[in-house]
Design a protein around this motif. Sequence first.
Motif, PDB file in Angstrom:
ATOM      1  N   ALA A 207      34.974  37.901  36.913  1.00 51.02           N
ATOM      2  CA  ALA A 207      35.595  38.819  36.132  1.00 51.02           C
ATOM      3  C   ALA A 207      36.452  39.880  35.889  1.00 51.02           C
ATOM      4  N   ASN A 208      37.306  39.948  35.509  1.00 49.42           N
ATOM      5  CA  ASN A 208      38.324  40.380  36.242  1.00 49.42           C
ATOM      6  C   ASN A 208      37.927  42.267  36.246  1.00 49.42           C
ATOM      7  N   GLY A 209      38.229  42.646  34.654  1.00 53.64           N
ATOM      8  CA  GLY A 209      38.350  44.268  34.765  1.00 53.64           C
ATOM      9  C   GLY A 209      40.017  44.608  35.200  1.00 53.64           C
ATOM     10  N   THR A 210      39.452  46.787  35.257  1.00 55.72           N
ATOM     11  CA  THR A 210      40.479  47.147  35.652  1.00 55.72           C
ATOM     12  C   THR A 210      40.610  47.234  37.075  1.00 55.72           C
ATOM     13  N   THR A 211      41.872  46.487  38.006  1.00 58.17           N
ATOM     14  CA  THR A 211      41.902  46.998  39.590  1.00 58.17           C
ATOM     15  C   THR A 211      41.935  48.484  39.975  1.00 58.17           C
ATOM     16  N   ALA A 212      41.987  49.373  38.471  1.00 60.04           N
ATOM     17  CA  ALA A 212      42.088  50.626  39.219  1.00 60.04           C
ATOM     18  C   ALA A 212      40.929  51.585  39.263  1.00 60.04           C
ATOM     19  N   TYR A 213      39.802  50.529  38.952  1.00 60.24           N
ATOM     20  CA  TYR A 213      38.233  50.819  38.684  1.00 60.24           C
ATOM     21  C   TYR A 213      37.610  49.964  40.022  1.00 60.24           C
ATOM     22  N   TRP A 214      38.515  49.126  40.723  1.00 61.65           N
ATOM     23  CA  TRP A 214      37.526  47.877  41.700  1.00 61.65           C
ATOM     24  C   TRP A 214      36.662  48.809  42.108  1.00 61.65           C
ATOM     25  N   SER A 215      35.251  48.184  43.424  1.00 67.29           N
ATOM     26  CA  SER A 215      35.224  48.518  44.402  1.00 67.29           C
ATOM     27  C   SER A 215      35.307  48.417  45.403  1.00 67.29           C
ATOM     28  N   GLU A 217      34.143  46.092  47.580  1.00 64.36           N
ATOM     29  CA  GLU A 217      34.105  44.837  48.111  1.00 64.36           C
ATOM     30  C   GLU A 217      35.278  43.727  46.507  1.00 64.36           C
ATOM     31  N   ARG A 218      35.121  44.007  45.928  1.00 69.04           N
ATOM     32  CA  ARG A 218      36.151  43.171  45.214  1.00 69.04           C
ATOM     33  C   ARG A 218      37.203  42.950  45.157  1.00 69.04           C
ATOM     34  N   PHE A 219      38.222  43.396  46.693  1.00 70.03           N
ATOM     35  CA  PHE A 219      38.820  42.938  47.040  1.00 70.03           C
ATOM     36  C   PHE A 219      38.984  42.361  48.162  1.00 70.03           C
ATOM     37  N   GLU A 220      37.982  42.086  48.214  1.00 68.91           N
ATOM     38  CA  GLU A 220      37.048  41.192  49.250  1.00 68.91           C
ATOM     39  C   GLU A 220      37.589  40.227  48.465  1.00 68.91           C
ATOM     40  N   GLN A 221      37.172  39.612  47.372  1.00 71.68           N
ATOM     41  CA  GLN A 221      36.960  38.121  46.681  1.00 71.68           C
ATOM     42  C   GLN A 221      35.855  37.363  47.307  1.00 71.68           C
ATOM     43  N   VAL A 222      34.862  38.070  47.348  1.00 71.36           N
ATOM     44  CA  VAL A 222      33.842  37.365  48.351  1.00 71.36           C
ATOM     45  C   VAL A 222      32.755  37.527  47.129  1.00 71.36           C
ATOM     46  N   SER A 223      32.465  37.863  46.123  1.00 70.78           N
ATOM     47  CA  SER A 223      31.972  37.165  45.222  1.00 70.78           C
ATOM     48  C   SER A 223      32.532  37.983  44.083  1.00 70.78           C
ATOM     49  N   VAL A 261      46.449  49.335  47.201  1.00 74.63           N
ATOM     50  CA  VAL A 261      46.612  49.665  47.894  1.00 74.63           C
ATOM     51  C   VAL A 261      45.741  51.096  49.040  1.00 74.63           C
ATOM     52  N   THR A 262      46.459  51.985  47.954  1.00 80.74           N
ATOM     53  CA  THR A 262      45.463  53.744  48.802  1.00 80.74           C
ATOM     54  C   THR A 262      44.314  53.318  48.980  1.00 80.74           C
ATOM     55  N   MET A 263      42.975  52.817  47.431  1.00 80.22           N
ATOM     56  CA  MET A 263      41.932  52.499  48.439  1.00 80.22           C
ATOM     57  C   MET A 263      41.358  52.054  48.675  1.00 80.22           C
ATOM     58  N   CYS A 264      42.067  50.505  49.451  1.00 81.48           N
ATOM     59  CA  CYS A 264      41.858  49.728  50.402  1.00 81.48           C
ATOM     60  C   CYS A 264      42.095  50.347  51.982  1.00 81.48           C
ATOM     61  N   THR A 265      42.689  51.446  51.980  1.00 80.00           N
ATOM     62  CA  THR A 265      43.906  51.712  53.401  1.00 80.00           C
ATOM     63  C   THR A 265      42.245  52.563  53.366  1.00 80.00           C
ATOM     64  N   ASN A 266      42.190  53.445  52.850  1.00 76.52           N
ATOM     65  CA  ASN A 266      40.504  54.938  53.180  1.00 76.52           C
ATOM     66  C   ASN A 266      40.208  54.850  51.312  1.00 76.52           C
ATOM     67  N   PRO A 267      39.473  54.274  52.282  1.00 85.87           N
ATOM     68  CA  PRO A 267      37.918  54.488  50.767  1.00 85.87           C
ATOM     69  C   PRO A 267      37.920  55.063  50.089  1.00 85.87           C
ATOM     70  N   ASN A 268      37.419  56.099  51.553  1.00 92.84           N
ATOM     71  CA  ASN A 268      37.012  57.570  51.034  1.00 92.84           C
ATOM     72  C   ASN A 268      37.661  58.651  50.054  1.00 92.84           C
ATOM     73  N   PRO A 269      36.482  58.888  49.149  1.00 89.90           N
ATOM     74  CA  PRO A 269      37.146  60.165  48.002  1.00 89.90           C
ATOM     75  C   PRO A 269      37.565  61.099  49.156  1.00 89.90           C
ATOM     76  N   PRO A 270      39.110  61.916  48.656  1.00 92.43           N
ATOM     77  CA  PRO A 270      39.680  63.354  48.983  1.00 92.43           C
ATOM     78  C   PRO A 270      38.708  64.152  48.883  1.00 92.43           C
TER      79      PRO A 270
END
Length: 710
Positions: A207-215, A217-223, A261-270
């Motif tokens: 599944a692809n989807g839209t990366t701006a709304y990826w979680s 763990e999806r960037f790690e492409q583990v599953s 990049v922003t999300m992976c650097t600091n995933p905690n929301p402002p």
Amino acid sequence: MRGHLNRSRAGDNKARNVMISKHRSNRARSLEDKYSVNWGTVLGEGAYGEVFLAKNRQTRTEVALKKINKQYTESVLFKTETEALLKIHENGGHPNICGLRDMYENKSHYFLVFDLVPGGEMFEHLINYGAYSEADASRLMREVASALAFLHGINVVHADLKPENIMLSSSMTSDGTIKIVDFGSAVSLTDEERLQNELRKSFKARANGTTAYWSPERFEQVSDAAAPADMWGVGVVLFIMLAGVHPYDLECNATDDDIAVTMCTNPNPPISPYLDDISDSAVDLIQKLLEPDPTKRLNAADMLKHPWVTGETASRTKITNSDRKLFKYENFRAEIESGIFQAMLTPPSEMAGGTDIIKKAFDVFDAEGKGFVTSGDVSKVVKESTGKDVSMDSKSKNLSLSEFSKLAFSELKYQHYNRNDIIVTAGDLGSSMFFIRSGMVELITDSGLSVCTLKVGEFFGEECVLQVDKMRSSTVKCCTPVDLIEITQDDFERFTSSSTGGKVLLETAFCAKTLGNTKSLIRCCHNIQRFNVRAGTIIYSEQSTGDSMYLIEEGVVDMTQSGKRAFSVKAGEVFGERALLTQMPREATAICAEDCILSEIRGEDFLAVLESSPETAQALRDINRKRMFKQAASSAANRSFSLPNLQKAFDAVDANGDGYLNYEEIRQVVLKLDSTYPEDELTELMKSIDLNSDSEISFKEFEQIFKWCM
């Protein structure tokens, strides 16, 4: 010209129903049989074809028809979406998911029929109207959470949740309900694959989807995307709804790669200053949804229980004069609730997955589709449902769907169940009934026989509010995740205190459902004989001994007494069961009014099946008492018991002409027809038709009671 050419091609190459061949539908076998398509009105264009406006020929409901060239159907995207949509359809659908109604094909194209969603994308609403109020956002997020709980419960992950894929059923936020669309990135698993965390082997798709709304763990492409990924997407959408900006694109100028990049650097929301003006409870929900660790992230079922989503804490949001606005309606709460309850009892719409119960009630009040309810709307519905004139201030503020829901449903219990949960058990004492807001349940007898399945907008357990201390007639098991509204005995008494209309409707629905359940039980009988009968054939004669009952598959059977037609029984109905239940002679002669196909069930087989459901047997006895009264009234009036003749039948029983039927008048007409009719049965008959227990039946009660079995 294009519309004319398309129409010609469709006619030359007739589209057949694919869902029939897959045993998923028994609807019309060709597209043209069921739908009229406006090939000249293109609602939109996608990667694989165009979407046209169409209309159901029978219900006149407008739908969206997607025409897809078969050269594209080998694509992973098409297979992914179709597989998910069919799985949703097989599980009963959901009112907050844009459902697949039908699927047809001809030599060159597939034709997919969907719910029509005219309200547009949530993204457009955000652009046009800015951030939502907490009240509106809470209601809409509850609908999103309900849809996701359903999807995840049937092992479907949407995998591309974003404002563009969350649409509204109306162009006005005040009365729009959520419709989740676009399952092109969905992950659909079997139970075994879910346990093994593997994708289907029929086609390998990531599944692809839209990366701006990826979680994260999806960037790690583990599953591939799993349920927690959807919940992250919900968190991003909720942040945008309340803050007006993406949590990882605060200046609204970042690319998808920048956001990643922003999300992976600091995933905690402002939080500050973007969420300073919203309630602490809303912030808590956002933080639980945007939890970087998927194992700790809030799931959909728990999101439904969050106090902000239930509306308990979202109400802290300051909406100008909201309390004063509702206060003006409080004085008429009982009358309003009576009208709402009757609206809830109306049959569910044909929309795939049904229509949300609350929205259905709202639309009854807002008959003109304005997007809000006025004091005039309330006065009109109250008058129709209770017969009472209510004088409301014409300057009373209009009610949005959120405010209407708060006024009408704030005291009711909302419950969520997971797939395979048991909601109630046959034989237990019950004091409440349930309306299905989403999902599908199965009714099972005490002996384990499956009676039927119920879907969105339907209800069960009504026997336990119609009578105090009543035992449950069926065990109810969740086929999918299910959202319910519970109506307690106290709620029911409150809803019907100002009018008997709701009680009559519920009695009517219960009788109709009992007949439907009986037909399901009949099909569990052994030794059923199916045969063709010519018009004019006598099935059995008046006063003969009954040892069989019958189900009409096709045709019409007239029930006659002394050579005169009393009433008719149509396809799908049963007859002849009274003699089996009461051990009394046949009360009428049954004659085929036209060529018929009948199924005959031997008495011993039918009674053996009924032993597994005593409540159904009791309800059938009640139905037969009413049928006996129909025949007696028909005989007294010397004419058939039909809608045009109801007043004449009533007058024939009303011996003293006072406009009401009492016990003695009813007793006399029944005994005139059958002098051996037992007194205890007469007493039970009076109880069943005297809905307000005042020892007399008005014509309005009489009319409402007997309309269901015309």
